[in-house]
Motif scaffolding. Structure first.
Motif: not given
Length: 185
Positions: A137-151
């Motif tokens: 989805v254009r303009g929608l990003y994800q960030a959280g425990s499941a993304t890189h950088g970790g839990g």
């Protein structure tokens, strides 16, 4: 870390996979009141013994007796390395997968939103093709425990997504300027 070896940790995992709570659970230990004395009365401390890997059925139905027995084994391990520990515990709160699922909305009672496999780490986290934190989805990003950088609560996934958004905005401005220059020429 409350574990004598990597084998202890692997055994705890394998027991849970087999449908049994670990006979010798391990724990990540944190005493936050060492850094913030407002968390406990003077002369006392708050301690977190975070464990992982209990049978998946623990999330679907509350098993208070099984959970209490598991917590007793964790406390017993602490007692073995810190004699007198058990007698120093004034209160305890045991939060299991069922409570985490029902009260906090964590599917399966897993704070990491499911176990990560090797194929979901680093450049493939949370899934191949989405490590840049963008979604379809254009303009929608994800960030959280499941993304890189970790839990855990590190803020790293949030920092990473802000960097990606800024980079995308810079690139979009550059593309607009380049299109404008071509039209002018």
């Amino acid at each position: 870390m409350l574990a004598e070896s990597l084998d202890d940790i692997e055994d705890a995992f394998q027991e849970a996979v087999s449908g049994r709570p670990s006979a010798k659970p391990f724990a990540d230990i944190c005493i936050p009141s060492v850094f913030d004395d407002s968390l406990a009365p003077s002369g006392h401390h708050v301690m977190s013994l975070f464990t992982q890997w209990v049978p998946c059925g623990y999330a679907d139905a509350a098993d208070e007796a099984g959970l209490a027995a598991y917590a007793d084994r964790v406390i017993g391990r602490m007692e073995a390395v810190a004699p007198g520990f058990t007698g120093s515990v004034l209160h305890r709160q045991v939060i299991g997968p069922h409570q985490m699922q029902e009260e906090y909305g964590l599917v399966g009672g897993n704070i990491f939103h499911g176990e990560l496999t090797l194929g979901q780490m680093y450049h493939a986290r949370p899934a191949a093709g989405y490590a840049d934190l963008r979604t379809p989805v254009r303009g929608l990003y994800q960030a959280g425990s499941a993304t890189h950088g970790g839990g855990g609560v590190t803020g790293i996934p949030g920092r990473n997504v802000v960097r990606q958004i800024r980079a995308d905005r810079r690139a979009a401005r550059w593309r607009r300027r380049a299109r404008h220059r071509r039209r002018v020429l």
